[in-house]
Design a protein around this motif. Sequence first.
Motif, short mmCIF file in Angstrom:
data_model
loop_
_atom_site.label_atom_id
_atom_site.label_comp_id
_atom_site.label_asym_id
_atom_site.label_seq_id
_atom_site.Cartn_x
_atom_site.Cartn_y
_atom_site.Cartn_z
N VAL A 460 0.94 -1.38 0.21
CA VAL A 460 0.02 -0.15 0.43
C VAL A 460 1.17 1.22 0.17
O VAL A 460 0.39 2.17 -0.33
CB VAL A 460 -1.64 -0.23 1.19
N ARG A 461 1.82 1.32 0.87
CA ARG A 461 2.60 2.40 1.30
C ARG A 461 3.77 2.49 0.09
O ARG A 461 3.72 3.22 -0.35
CB ARG A 461 3.30 2.99 3.03
N THR A 462 4.08 1.80 -0.55
CA THR A 462 5.13 1.74 -2.08
C THR A 462 5.04 1.61 -3.04
O THR A 462 5.43 2.83 -4.01
CB THR A 462 5.97 0.92 -1.85
N LYS A 463 3.75 1.33 -3.51
CA LYS A 463 3.23 0.71 -4.86
C LYS A 463 2.00 1.80 -5.11
O LYS A 463 1.79 2.86 -5.81
CB LYS A 463 3.64 -0.40 -5.12
N LEU A 464 1.06 1.58 -4.32
CA LEU A 464 -0.87 1.96 -4.63
C LEU A 464 -0.65 3.36 -4.27
O LEU A 464 -1.50 3.78 -5.60
CB LEU A 464 -1.33 0.69 -4.07
N ILE A 465 -0.51 3.28 -3.00
CA ILE A 465 -0.78 5.44 -3.01
C ILE A 465 -0.06 5.82 -3.80
O ILE A 465 -0.05 6.63 -4.83
CB ILE A 465 -0.10 5.41 -1.19
N PRO A 466 1.61 5.57 -4.27
CA PRO A 466 1.78 6.98 -5.48
C PRO A 466 1.45 6.02 -6.58
O PRO A 466 1.40 7.68 -7.69
CB PRO A 466 3.18 6.43 -5.28
N ASP A 467 1.04 5.00 -6.97
CA ASP A 467 0.82 4.72 -8.41
C ASP A 467 -0.74 5.41 -8.36
O ASP A 467 -0.90 5.82 -9.55
CB ASP A 467 0.00 3.06 -8.22
N SER A 468 -1.45 5.36 -7.59
CA SER A 468 -2.75 6.07 -7.65
C SER A 468 -3.01 7.84 -7.62
O SER A 468 -3.81 8.23 -8.20
CB SER A 468 -3.86 5.74 -6.23
N ARG A 469 -1.91 8.33 -7.36
CA ARG A 469 -1.89 9.84 -7.28
C ARG A 469 -1.33 10.54 -8.23
O ARG A 469 -0.92 11.33 -9.19
CB ARG A 469 -1.13 10.20 -5.89
N ARG A 470 -0.15 9.13 -9.32
CA ARG A 470 -0.31 9.55 -10.67
C ARG A 470 -0.94 9.88 -11.36
O ARG A 470 -1.14 10.75 -12.36
CB ARG A 470 1.25 8.78 -11.11
N ALA A 471 -2.17 9.62 -11.81
CA ALA A 471 -3.01 9.98 -12.49
C ALA A 471 -4.00 11.22 -12.38
O ALA A 471 -5.01 11.08 -11.20
CB ALA A 471 -4.42 8.05 -12.29
N ALA A 472 -4.12 12.06 -13.00
CA ALA A 472 -4.43 13.28 -13.17
C ALA A 472 -5.89 13.45 -13.79
O ALA A 472 -7.13 13.29 -12.84
CB ALA A 472 -4.34 13.64 -14.37
N ASP A 473 -6.48 11.84 -14.30
CA ASP A 473 -7.85 11.44 -14.27
C ASP A 473 -7.68 10.39 -13.58
O ASP A 473 -7.73 9.26 -13.65
CB ASP A 473 -8.15 11.01 -16.13
N ARG A 474 -8.58 10.70 -12.26
CA ARG A 474 -8.70 10.27 -11.58
C ARG A 474 -9.68 8.79 -11.66
O ARG A 474 -9.34 7.77 -10.95
CB ARG A 474 -9.76 10.57 -9.74
N THR A 475 -10.68 8.40 -12.58
CA THR A 475 -10.83 7.10 -13.24
C THR A 475 -9.90 6.29 -13.13
O THR A 475 -10.23 4.85 -13.47
CB THR A 475 -11.71 7.03 -14.28
N LEU A 476 -8.46 6.88 -13.65
CA LEU A 476 -7.43 5.82 -13.83
C LEU A 476 -6.76 5.60 -12.89
O LEU A 476 -5.80 3.97 -12.81
CB LEU A 476 -6.78 7.08 -15.35
N ALA A 477 -7.08 6.32 -12.08
CA ALA A 477 -6.48 5.44 -10.42
C ALA A 477 -7.42 4.42 -9.62
O ALA A 477 -6.66 3.83 -8.38
CB ALA A 477 -6.88 6.86 -9.70
N ALA A 478 -8.40 4.11 -10.55
CA ALA A 478 -9.37 2.70 -9.36
C ALA A 478 -9.01 1.76 -9.13
O ALA A 478 -9.02 1.31 -7.86
CB ALA A 478 -10.34 1.93 -10.49
N PRO A 479 -8.04 1.33 -10.24
CA PRO A 479 -7.79 -0.45 -10.13
C PRO A 479 -6.93 0.08 -8.29
O PRO A 479 -6.80 -1.14 -7.23
CB PRO A 479 -6.76 -0.31 -11.35
#
Length: 534
Positions: A460-479
């Motif tokens: 969660v801390r090293t991958k998923l949170i950073p990955d979710s914040r990369r997407a300016a289009d927030r729908t792309l953060a869904a996975p």
Amino acid sequence: MNRKTLVLTAVAGLLTPALTACGSTSGAGAGSGAIVVGTTDRFEASEAAPAPFDPAHAYDAGAWNVLRQTLQTLMRTPRGGGEPVPEAASKCHFTDKGNQTYRCILRPGMKFADGDPLTAEDVKFSIERVLAIKDENGPSSLLSTLDKVETKGEDTVVFRLKTPDATFPHKLSTPAAGIVSRKKYDARKLRDGFVVDGSGPYTMKAEVKGNELVRAVFTRNPNYQGDLKPQNDKVELRTFGDSGTMGEALNDGKIHVVSRTLSPAQIKELSANPPKGVRLVPLPGLEIRYIGFNTDAPAVKDKAVRQALAAAVDRGRLVNKVYGTSAQPLYSLVPGSVPGHVNSFFNKYGDGDTQTAANLLRAAGVKTPVKLTLNYTTDHYGDGTAAEFAELKAQLNATKLFDVTVQGNEWATFRPAQKQGDYAAYGLGWFPDYADADNFLAPFLEQDNFLGTPYANSTVRTKLIPDSRRAADRTLAAPAIEEMQNIVAEDVPVLPLWQGKQYVAARDGITGAEWSVNSVSDLQLWELGQGMRG
């Protein structure tokens, strides 16, 4: 922890003049032309928390609702929700495709309420101050992706981020990024007491008795340069010890509006039989309630115990019995109306499933009944909290798998004890900083998290949170958002219970009540008016 009942000497010295500034609380306040708003929020300056309105310390809905009236932020949440828009800034934008450099240009002629110029250096000072103080109860974790702040001339601020963070504009809309004067705030020390100085739409004077604020008077700031258009010249925020007394004051015409917090019984009665001259206004809401766990505490250290609790609790029955139509069951930290939500807990455990709970405990070799104390705060979330925890106790003890007791304490005692790990299990609420799934996950799961929990998940801390914040289009953060919710359901560091609705009660003749609280529970006093006003 024993409650700290005495105010620090330094605080007491600051509070004395505030008493004479506002006068007595007798009367409705209407004679002075003020719109009077009631709240059951309590504001206390204690030894453990001497600076309730310092933006480097304040991180609860009540205190933020004071700061939002008095401090400007570069961005703000629009009245109806959605993406943040410029406030103290004239424009802000990412300057790179990677969402790691964010630039803001201030509005021309910006001033603090006292007439001093507000420049880019004040913005830099204010945000660096929050990070430098890093108060253990404060909001510095919201700015965790920030690397450094630069200024270019008097009107331009550039934020360099450590990692891509498309949610950064939302964070600049919170009081964590509230702009304060370098002349009046120490760069590395909290400002004790209830005094607030900023450039927002109002100035504020506090009336204090003992160590508690009883009334705050907001007066329109003549030097305000933002895009808000206050519909009044003065608003009084008056505190009440309970929702019943506050409701009587509304019915008697002693106050004009009630924001926080109406009891479930009051909401039901106001919906069915409103008193003459009073109306109930339902509003969209994203408040959630949950049980948090100190995952190092012996009673709940075994994950199977937390999982069994997740299976045994019947959220539907809890909501129907205690809150009625003012809430709905919640099966994730992310509310059902926020994009990216999945019913992770229901999918894994069902609801009120004693057999599943028993199987989980048996498979893990846990001896039953499991002894557990559920701790809650008696004075922070409204009158329904005690009934809620009585119902949780009854449900869990009825399974014969648990031997539950409940313990209530006032917020001034409860919160410090929770933060230092005194409680194995405790009830808290969350009013989002901004309406994005990130803000229902990261504050609970990051290293410097809101709960101070020992729970850590490296994925969660090293991958998923950073990955979710990369997407300016927030729908792309869904996975990434969905995977985090499923991990929370598996590990159960937090057990979501319900999602609340918001209500405002207002007397006839008050306009703007439908805009006075937005979807993330921001109190917007500038929307309130009396009679017909443009």
